[in-house]
Design a protein around this motif. Structure first.
Motif, PDB file in Angstrom:
ATOM      1  N   LYS A 174       0.814  -1.154   0.027  1.00 11.04           N
ATOM      2  CA  LYS A 174       0.077  -0.029   0.041  1.00 11.04           C
ATOM      3  C   LYS A 174       0.820   1.215  -0.196  1.00 11.04           C
ATOM      4  O   LYS A 174       0.304   2.327  -0.573  1.00 11.04           O
ATOM      5  CB  LYS A 174      -1.020  -0.054   1.473  1.00 11.04           C
ATOM      6  N   SER A 175       2.299   1.195   0.409  1.00 15.49           N
ATOM      7  CA  SER A 175       3.057   2.214   0.618  1.00 15.49           C
ATOM      8  C   SER A 175       3.999   2.124  -0.558  1.00 15.49           C
ATOM      9  O   SER A 175       4.535   1.131  -0.652  1.00 15.49           O
ATOM     10  CB  SER A 175       3.560   2.475   1.887  1.00 15.49           C
ATOM     11  N   ALA A 176       4.724   3.351  -0.983  1.00 18.53           N
ATOM     12  CA  ALA A 176       5.683   3.270  -2.100  1.00 18.53           C
ATOM     13  C   ALA A 176       6.926   2.575  -1.486  1.00 18.53           C
ATOM     14  O   ALA A 176       7.470   2.883  -0.163  1.00 18.53           O
ATOM     15  CB  ALA A 176       6.085   4.775  -2.346  1.00 18.53           C
ATOM     16  N   PRO A 177       7.683   1.856  -2.241  1.00 20.69           N
ATOM     17  CA  PRO A 177       8.813   1.058  -1.910  1.00 20.69           C
ATOM     18  C   PRO A 177      10.023   2.160  -1.708  1.00 20.69           C
ATOM     19  O   PRO A 177       9.962   3.017  -2.326  1.00 20.69           O
ATOM     20  CB  PRO A 177       9.023  -0.054  -2.835  1.00 20.69           C
ATOM     21  N   THR A 178      11.094   1.669  -1.113  1.00 21.17           N
ATOM     22  CA  THR A 178      12.444   2.534  -1.483  1.00 21.17           C
ATOM     23  C   THR A 178      13.478   1.771  -2.121  1.00 21.17           C
ATOM     24  O   THR A 178      13.346   0.304  -2.013  1.00 21.17           O
ATOM     25  CB  THR A 178      12.978   2.420  -0.038  1.00 21.17           C
ATOM     26  N   PHE A 179      13.881   2.362  -3.115  1.00 18.21           N
ATOM     27  CA  PHE A 179      14.630   1.595  -4.070  1.00 18.21           C
ATOM     28  C   PHE A 179      15.702   2.571  -4.862  1.00 18.21           C
ATOM     29  O   PHE A 179      16.617   2.209  -5.434  1.00 18.21           O
ATOM     30  CB  PHE A 179      13.773   1.140  -5.400  1.00 18.21           C
ATOM     31  N   GLU A 180      15.717   3.979  -4.700  1.00 22.70           N
ATOM     32  CA  GLU A 180      16.348   4.870  -5.315  1.00 22.70           C
ATOM     33  C   GLU A 180      18.070   4.722  -4.963  1.00 22.70           C
ATOM     34  O   GLU A 180      18.979   4.757  -5.949  1.00 22.70           O
ATOM     35  CB  GLU A 180      16.105   6.279  -4.926  1.00 22.70           C
ATOM     36  N   GLU A 181      18.478   4.517  -3.731  1.00 19.20           N
ATOM     37  CA  GLU A 181      19.808   4.365  -3.399  1.00 19.20           C
ATOM     38  C   GLU A 181      20.404   3.291  -4.188  1.00 19.20           C
ATOM     39  O   GLU A 181      21.542   3.119  -4.843  1.00 19.20           O
ATOM     40  CB  GLU A 181      20.292   4.441  -2.060  1.00 19.20           C
ATOM     41  N   PHE A 182      19.678   2.085  -4.101  1.00 19.06           N
ATOM     42  CA  PHE A 182      19.999   0.964  -4.650  1.00 19.06           C
ATOM     43  C   PHE A 182      20.307   0.988  -6.060  1.00 19.06           C
ATOM     44  O   PHE A 182      21.517   0.475  -6.961  1.00 19.06           O
ATOM     45  CB  PHE A 182      19.270  -0.256  -4.528  1.00 19.06           C
ATOM     46  N   ARG A 183      19.235   1.495  -6.638  1.00 21.28           N
ATOM     47  CA  ARG A 183      19.331   1.646  -8.338  1.00 21.28           C
ATOM     48  C   ARG A 183      20.539   2.774  -8.765  1.00 21.28           C
ATOM     49  O   ARG A 183      20.753   2.262  -9.996  1.00 21.28           O
ATOM     50  CB  ARG A 183      18.007   2.818  -8.564  1.00 21.28           C
ATOM     51  N   ARG A 184      20.667   3.737  -7.942  1.00 21.67           N
ATOM     52  CA  ARG A 184      21.935   4.459  -8.407  1.00 21.67           C
ATOM     53  C   ARG A 184      23.301   3.578  -8.415  1.00 21.67           C
ATOM     54  O   ARG A 184      24.182   3.609  -9.355  1.00 21.67           O
ATOM     55  CB  ARG A 184      22.005   5.904  -7.571  1.00 21.67           C
ATOM     56  N   GLY A 185      23.365   2.880  -7.236  1.00 20.55           N
ATOM     57  CA  GLY A 185      24.691   1.735  -7.207  1.00 20.55           C
ATOM     58  C   GLY A 185      24.589   0.909  -8.342  1.00 20.55           C
ATOM     59  O   GLY A 185      25.820   0.837  -8.921  1.00 20.55           O
ATOM     60  N   VAL A 186      23.522   0.255  -8.577  1.00 19.80           N
ATOM     61  CA  VAL A 186      23.664  -0.593  -9.669  1.00 19.80           C
ATOM     62  C   VAL A 186      23.956  -0.030 -11.278  1.00 19.80           C
ATOM     63  O   VAL A 186      24.676  -0.600 -12.011  1.00 19.80           O
ATOM     64  CB  VAL A 186      22.190  -1.286  -9.794  1.00 19.80           C
ATOM     65  N   VAL A 187      23.144   1.069 -11.242  1.00 19.72           N
ATOM     66  CA  VAL A 187      23.487   1.847 -12.604  1.00 19.72           C
ATOM     67  C   VAL A 187      24.853   2.049 -12.824  1.00 19.72           C
ATOM     68  O   VAL A 187      25.737   1.834 -13.843  1.00 19.72           O
ATOM     69  CB  VAL A 187      22.745   3.216 -12.839  1.00 19.72           C
ATOM     70  N   ALA A 188      25.767   2.583 -11.613  1.00 15.74           N
ATOM     71  CA  ALA A 188      27.180   3.011 -11.979  1.00 15.74           C
ATOM     72  C   ALA A 188      27.927   1.575 -12.020  1.00 15.74           C
ATOM     73  O   ALA A 188      28.798   1.479 -12.931  1.00 15.74           O
ATOM     74  CB  ALA A 188      27.595   3.508 -10.312  1.00 15.74           C
ATOM     75  N   ALA A 330     -12.053  -0.176  -9.681  1.00 17.22           N
ATOM     76  CA  ALA A 330     -12.910  -1.245  -9.187  1.00 17.22           C
ATOM     77  C   ALA A 330     -12.338  -2.069  -8.056  1.00 17.22           C
ATOM     78  O   ALA A 330     -13.033  -3.243  -7.519  1.00 17.22           O
ATOM     79  CB  ALA A 330     -13.569  -2.271 -10.292  1.00 17.22           C
ATOM     80  N   SER A 331     -11.281  -1.565  -7.627  1.00 14.75           N
ATOM     81  CA  SER A 331     -10.655  -2.350  -6.585  1.00 14.75           C
ATOM     82  C   SER A 331     -10.371  -3.880  -6.853  1.00 14.75           C
ATOM     83  O   SER A 331     -10.174  -4.655  -5.904  1.00 14.75           O
ATOM     84  CB  SER A 331     -11.330  -2.218  -5.052  1.00 14.75           C
ATOM     85  N   LEU A 332     -10.162  -4.287  -8.084  1.00 12.98           N
ATOM     86  CA  LEU A 332      -9.210  -5.191  -8.514  1.00 12.98           C
ATOM     87  C   LEU A 332      -7.897  -5.427  -8.099  1.00 12.98           C
ATOM     88  O   LEU A 332      -7.235  -6.620  -8.252  1.00 12.98           O
ATOM     89  CB  LEU A 332      -9.840  -5.602  -9.904  1.00 12.98           C
ATOM     90  N   VAL A 333      -7.337  -4.532  -7.959  1.00 15.23           N
ATOM     91  CA  VAL A 333      -5.763  -4.470  -7.669  1.00 15.23           C
ATOM     92  C   VAL A 333      -5.468  -3.414  -6.450  1.00 15.23           C
ATOM     93  O   VAL A 333      -6.311  -2.560  -6.097  1.00 15.23           O
ATOM     94  CB  VAL A 333      -5.006  -4.143  -8.979  1.00 15.23           C
ATOM     95  N   THR A 334      -4.553  -3.558  -6.017  1.00 15.16           N
ATOM     96  CA  THR A 334      -4.181  -2.812  -4.722  1.00 15.16           C
ATOM     97  C   THR A 334      -3.512  -1.634  -5.485  1.00 15.16           C
ATOM     98  O   THR A 334      -2.525  -1.939  -6.128  1.00 15.16           O
ATOM     99  CB  THR A 334      -3.065  -3.634  -3.725  1.00 15.16           C
ATOM    100  N   VAL A 335      -3.865  -0.544  -5.003  1.00 17.01           N
ATOM    101  CA  VAL A 335      -3.245   0.733  -5.407  1.00 17.01           C
ATOM    102  C   VAL A 335      -2.146   1.344  -4.440  1.00 17.01           C
ATOM    103  O   VAL A 335      -2.544   1.668  -3.257  1.00 17.01           O
ATOM    104  CB  VAL A 335      -4.288   1.893  -5.777  1.00 17.01           C
ATOM    105  N   THR A 336      -0.956   1.424  -4.793  1.00 15.13           N
ATOM    106  CA  THR A 336       0.044   1.914  -4.112  1.00 15.13           C
ATOM    107  C   THR A 336       0.093   3.660  -4.033  1.00 15.13           C
ATOM    108  O   THR A 336      -0.132   4.138  -5.078  1.00 15.13           O
ATOM    109  CB  THR A 336       1.572   1.259  -4.629  1.00 15.13           C
ATOM    110  N   ARG A 337       0.201   3.814  -2.578  1.00 10.47           N
ATOM    111  CA  ARG A 337       0.206   5.390  -2.299  1.00 10.47           C
ATOM    112  C   ARG A 337       1.576   6.041  -1.955  1.00 10.47           C
ATOM    113  O   ARG A 337       2.518   5.315  -1.290  1.00 10.47           O
ATOM    114  CB  ARG A 337      -0.817   5.733  -1.320  1.00 10.47           C
ATOM    115  N   ASP A 338       1.979   6.934  -2.451  1.00  6.12           N
ATOM    116  CA  ASP A 338       3.362   7.727  -2.076  1.00  6.12           C
ATOM    117  C   ASP A 338       2.785   8.541  -0.740  1.00  6.12           C
ATOM    118  O   ASP A 338       1.437   8.589  -0.299  1.00  6.12           O
ATOM    119  CB  ASP A 338       3.729   8.615  -3.216  1.00  6.12           C
ATOM    120  N   PHE A 344       1.132   5.876  -6.624  1.00  8.19           N
ATOM    121  CA  PHE A 344       2.395   5.632  -6.908  1.00  8.19           C
ATOM    122  C   PHE A 344       2.851   5.296  -8.434  1.00  8.19           C
ATOM    123  O   PHE A 344       2.078   4.220  -8.644  1.00  8.19           O
ATOM    124  CB  PHE A 344       3.233   4.665  -5.885  1.00  8.19           C
ATOM    125  N   ASP A 345       3.655   5.810  -9.156  1.00  9.06           N
ATOM    126  CA  ASP A 345       3.921   5.319 -10.488  1.00  9.06           C
ATOM    127  C   ASP A 345       4.875   4.217 -10.461  1.00  9.06           C
ATOM    128  O   ASP A 345       6.263   4.625 -10.241  1.00  9.06           O
ATOM    129  CB  ASP A 345       4.263   6.412 -11.552  1.00  9.06           C
TER     130      ASP A 345
END
Length: 420
Positions: A174-188, A330-338, A344-345
């Motif tokens: 239901k809440s947005a995940p944390t990923f930004e720092e990992f993503r920057r390290g992997v891109v490098a 229609a609430s067929l899926v869980t919508v994640t919120r920031d 959340f996109d």
């Protein structure tokens, strides 16, 4: 009359040769026509099954799989040849009438395929589905030509406890995940790999097991058995005691000395709390204690990973599906919120890795690489999306490694099909 017999004999000979030639050609022609057809159908339906399971997971539905265990294709050739007499029309002059025969040739073929389908839902399947990828499997993938960013983003929960959208490895949070720092390290890391400045390899480690043994207590048979199991006995300098040594392969990340102080390596060190300037880092699994304070001084000298299982990886990529607005409302899926309460996109997490489009249509999308229908919509991978196709191909191969070879005693569905 003699000429007629000659012509008849010649006709029969020609037809007989035709029958024989047709029979000889039937088998190879049937194989040439059907082998690739079966291959394409098995490939296509296996890909569709995987995509359907990914879509099911996004909707918190239960995945299910059937394995095509055997295909038995039986080809039959039926041949017949007969001579049918016929006469000239009545009323002809008797002296000029003559009997003749009408040769008839019949050739027919029948294809009777039988497919055996095995449900993949037993204890062994479930165990493999939930078992995290072992460290040697991760290193194997990292040493192949698959991009390191794809492998790490797909199969790592965290690296040195830096999270890679850990909450996305199960039902949609239901809440947005944390990923930004990992993503920057992997891109490098990917940039360094593209330049050929990092290499994943192994080094042999030797660890003493237990206390030393008297020299007379170790026999030649003991040495042979130890070697079979990856151990060896080593004699000390005084040649009075033996020590049992365990030989293991330690995964290592090697860094080109010229890149040790590069800006990309600095980004890697910053993201994963590493000591800077090193040219080799040990790679471990589950050795780093969580919730520890940031390392004092220069940082860590190892990369400690927590890997995902196949099920977790499928859950993770399921968040790359474009859910129809109709289904979300229609609430067929869980919508994640920031944190602001906005939707959340998930494309921020999945960019360059995985995306499945959706469209409501009566026909299969024309640009679909693989497509399935679910709840009134088509879900498909665009044939021009090379990043998604690459990730999907990797998942496909890994799922084959995880799920193939099942020969349990579960129910087998065998479907005999009529000839065509």
């Amino acid at each position: 009359m003699t000429c007629f017999v000659c012509r008849l004999s010649r006709c029969i000979g020609i037809l007989s040769v035709a029958v024989v030639i047709a029979g000889c050609a039937f088998g190879p022609q049937a194989l040439a026509k059907n082998r690739l057809d079966y291959n394409e159908v098995v490939k296509t339906t296996t890909e569709e099954q995987l995509l359907l399971n990914i879509v099911r997971l996004r909707y918190t539905d239960t995945p299910s799989s059937l394995a095509v265990t055997t295909i038995a294709a039986q080809f039959e050739l039926n041949r017949n040849f007969q001579l049918t007499p016929f006469f000239v029309a009545s009323g002809a002059e008797v002296a000029k009438t003559w009997a003749a025969v009408l040769p008839q040739l019949g050739i027919g073929g029948t294809d009777r395929p039988t497919f055996s389908l095995t449900p993949l839902d037993d204890q062994e399947f479930t165990r493999k589905f939930f078992t995290p990828l072992p460290l040697d499997g991760l290193i194997y993938l990292a040493k192949t030509t698959w991009p390191i960013a794809t492998v790490f983003r797909l199969y790592l929960e965290n690296l040195n406890w830096v999270p890679n959208a850990e909450t996305a490895s199960g039902p949609t949070p239901k809440s947005a995940p944390t990923f930004e720092e990992f993503r920057r390290g992997v891109v490098a890391l990917q940039t360094l790999q593209d330049r050929g400045q990092i290499v994943f390899g192994t080094e042999e480690r030797r660890e003493a097991q237990g206390s030393p043994l008297p020299a007379a207590s170790v026999t030649a048979r003991d040495m042979v058995e130890a070697a079979k199991n990856g151990y060896e006995y080593r004699l000390d300098e005084q040649e009075t005691k033996w020590t049992l040594i365990k030989k293991t392969q330690q995964p290592i990340l090697f860094v080109d000395p010229r890149a040790a102080d590069s800006s990309e390596m600095a980004d890697v060190a910053r993201a994963f709390r590493l000591k800077r300037g090193l040219t080799r880092y040990r790679i471990t699994q589950g050795e780093l204690t969580p919730f520890l304070a940031p390392p004092a001084g220069d940082g860590l000298s190892s990369l400690d990973v927590e890997t995902r299982s196949l099920l977790q990886a499928l859950y993770f990529v399921s968040h790359g599906i474009d859910v129809p607005a109709e289904h979300a409302s229609a609430s067929l899926v869980t919508v994640t919120r920031d944190p602001s309460g906005q939707s959340f996109d998930w494309r921020a997490v999945m960019e360059g890795l995985f995306r499945v489009h959706s469209v409501k249509s009566g026909e299969r999308p024309p640009r679909a690489h693989v497509a399935v229908t679910y709840k009134g919509y088509w879900f498909y991978v665009d044939e021009t999306d090379q990043d998604t196709k690459s990730t999907f191909s990797l998942l496909m191969e890994l799922s084959r490694m995880e799920l193939s070879g099942k020969t349990g005693s579960g129910p087998v569905l065998t479907l005999p099909l009529s000839g065509r």
